[in-house]
Design a protein around this motif. Structure first.
Motif, mmCIF file in Angstrom:
data_model
loop_
_atom_site.group_PDB
_atom_site.id
_atom_site.type_symbol
_atom_site.label_atom_id
_atom_site.label_comp_id
_atom_site.label_asym_id
_atom_site.label_seq_id
_atom_site.Cartn_x
_atom_site.Cartn_y
_atom_site.Cartn_z
ATOM 1 N N GLU A 96 0.833 -1.208 0.000
ATOM 2 C CA GLU A 96 0.000 0.000 0.000
ATOM 3 C C GLU A 96 0.873 1.265 0.000
ATOM 4 O OE1 GLU A 96 -3.215 2.167 2.935
ATOM 5 O OE2 GLU A 96 -3.062 -0.017 2.979
ATOM 6 N N GLU A 97 1.917 1.254 0.820
ATOM 7 C CA GLU A 97 2.822 2.397 0.882
ATOM 8 C C GLU A 97 3.526 2.605 -0.464
ATOM 9 O OE1 GLU A 97 6.858 3.711 3.281
ATOM 10 O OE2 GLU A 97 5.519 2.246 4.185
ATOM 11 N N ALA A 99 2.362 1.798 -3.414
ATOM 12 C CA ALA A 99 1.383 2.343 -4.360
ATOM 13 C C ALA A 99 1.229 3.848 -4.157
ATOM 14 C CB ALA A 99 0.043 1.643 -4.190
ATOM 15 N N LYS A 100 1.195 4.288 -2.898
ATOM 16 C CA LYS A 100 1.099 5.723 -2.616
ATOM 17 C C LYS A 100 2.335 6.455 -3.131
ATOM 18 C CE LYS A 100 -1.791 5.344 1.504
ATOM 19 N NZ LYS A 100 -1.839 5.494 2.964
ATOM 20 N N GLU A 101 3.508 5.889 -2.894
ATOM 21 C CA GLU A 101 4.752 6.511 -3.355
ATOM 22 C C GLU A 101 4.791 6.593 -4.881
ATOM 23 O OE1 GLU A 101 7.212 7.981 -1.683
ATOM 24 O OE2 GLU A 101 6.173 7.637 0.200
ATOM 25 N N ARG A 102 4.313 5.566 -5.553
ATOM 26 C CA ARG A 102 4.287 5.590 -7.018
ATOM 27 C C ARG A 102 3.344 6.674 -7.532
ATOM 28 N NH1 ARG A 102 4.453 -0.883 -8.377
ATOM 29 N NH2 ARG A 102 6.719 -1.090 -8.177
ATOM 30 N N THR A 103 2.201 6.836 -6.872
ATOM 31 C CA THR A 103 1.265 7.887 -7.258
ATOM 32 C C THR A 103 1.899 9.256 -7.062
ATOM 33 O OG1 THR A 103 -0.583 6.470 -6.603
ATOM 34 C CG2 THR A 103 -1.053 8.808 -6.839
ATOM 35 N N LEU A 104 2.546 9.455 -5.920
ATOM 36 C CA LEU A 104 3.212 10.726 -5.631
ATOM 37 C C LEU A 104 4.336 10.995 -6.630
ATOM 38 C CD1 LEU A 104 3.593 13.173 -3.759
ATOM 39 C CD2 LEU A 104 5.106 11.745 -2.372
#
Length: 145
Positions: A96-97, A99-104
């Motif tokens: 999950e972390e 995925a968030k980093e990739r979005t950012l």
């Protein structure tokens, strides 16, 4: 002609008992899964099925009764199951972390590209307008001296 050696029934019984104890304690030597089944008991004891069920069926049935009485997984297997569950939770959190980093990161790349484009456009506009005189950079001044 094959010569048959006499079987040692007591050593076979001892092997079955030791295998049952190891499986119930959760410390198998030969069993890969450590499951509390008759098949795993035979694998752990290294005896053939016909030998175990022919002469030592009582020990196999005793093992099955002990398994029913225990009604739980061996402590070593339970520890492994708990560790697997904890690792699965950790993996889910890290995924999950990530995925968030990739979005950012994708958003930051878009912003960087937009800012780079705006900078190039601003430089072109400055060059086209004759109103602004460019000052020499410090490197150019140093090279003139």
């Amino acid at each position: 002609m094959t010569i048959r050696r006499p079987r040692d029934l007591e050593s076979e019984r001892a092997a079955l008992r030791a295998a049952a104890d190891r499986l119930l304690a959760g410390t198998p030597l030969r069993s890969a899964s450590g499951k509390l089944t008759a098949s795993e008991l035979l694998r752990e004891s290294a005896l053939r099925r016909d030998v175990a069920y022919g002469d030592h069926k009582d020990l196999v049935e005793e093992f099955q009764a002990r398994v029913k009485a225990q009604r739980c997984t061996p402590s070593a297997m339970q520890e492994l199951a708990d560790e697997v569950a904890a690792l699965k939770k950790r993996l889910a959190a890290v995924t999950e972390e990530l995925a968030k980093e990739r979005t950012l990161t994708a958003a930051l790349r878009r912003i960087t590209a937009e800012l780079d484009l705006e900078l190039h456009q601003a430089r072109e506009e400055l060059e086209l307008s004759g109103n602004v005189a460019r000052l020499p950079t410090p490197r150019r001044q140093a090279s003139r001296r």
